[in-house]
Scaffold this active site. Structure first.
Site: not given
Length: 240
Positions: A105-106
């Site tokens: 996930l960023d």
């Protein structure tokens, strides 16, 4: 039933080093199914009841955790630039065990993140051919429309020829700037790219499910809990 060296099982938990494991076994501080074992090389089953100084030790070969990832952390085992790694939120024994993220996930994306030491599991979760649905709650800078939902459902082609499989958009009835986006590929920045084509800028994004496994609402940002084998298997099931 397959058996393994006792010192390997204990050191694999991340709680003891190899040298420490040998010392505590030789000192008679380890029992297997109630009997003291003093040989580090003794072969035992991971299903046996293993204790160290009277404390029961989990000898599972692999473990699976769910984290509610907070913003400002990277989904990695080491810091990247100015962002710390999510593994820094784990206790020392799990860090030593070598847990890693099953997917990314960023740094600005929150929500359901899977951590494990099982490479086969991680590959199955992330491999595009697995077509595992991953759902994100997204808030954008403007309201979604049915045209947006229809366009994502038809599949998307970016400039340069990059293609995306059909995705699902469910618009929030109370706030049309919020939607649930479900994708099945997991390509780099997939959701952001899909919405950019529709001229939507993301204000906030949270992953809420992987397969049929949903984020535990009882986990605050940064908190985590271990999954049962049954819960981990839900990643490969469909909610439908």
């Amino acid at each position: 039933m397959e058996q393994e060296r006792l010192d390997k099982i204990l050191s694999g938990t991340g709680r003891f080093s190899r040298n420490e494991t040998r010392r505590i076994i030789a000192a008679g501080l380890v029992t297997v199914d109630g009997a003291v074992v003093r040989r580090p090389e003794a072969k035992v089953s991971r299903r046996s009841e293993i204790t160290v100084k009277g404390e029961t030790i989990d000898g599972a070969e692999f473990v699976y955790y769910m984290m509610n990832k907070p913003a400002g952390y990277v989904s990695a085992s080491k810091p990247e630039g100015r962002y710390p790694a999510v593994t820094e939120l784990l206790p020392e024994d799990l860090q030593k065990r070598g847990l890693f993220c099953a997917g990314r996930l960023d740094a600005d994306v929150t929500g359901l993140l899977l951590l494990t030491d099982d490479g086969v599991f991680a590959h199955r979760v992330t491999a595009p051919r697995g077509e595992i649905p991953k759902t994100y709650r997204v808030k954008t800078d403007g309201p979604f429309s049915q045209a947006d939902a229809d366009a994502l459902a038809a599949g998307t082609v970016l400039r340069g020829g990059v293609t995306y499989r059909p995705a699902r958009l469910v618009i929030d009835a109370g706030d049309p700037a919020v939607g649930l986006v479900t994708v099945t590929e997991g390509k780099f920045h997939e959701v952001k790219n899909l919405l950019a084509v529709r001229d939507r800028r993301i204000r906030a994004m949270e992953r809420i499910s992987v397969g049929a496994l949903s984020l535990d609402p009882g986990l605050a940002p940064g908190q985590y809990r271990r999954l049962t084998e049954e819960e981990a298997a839900l990643c490969f099931a469909s909610k439908c």
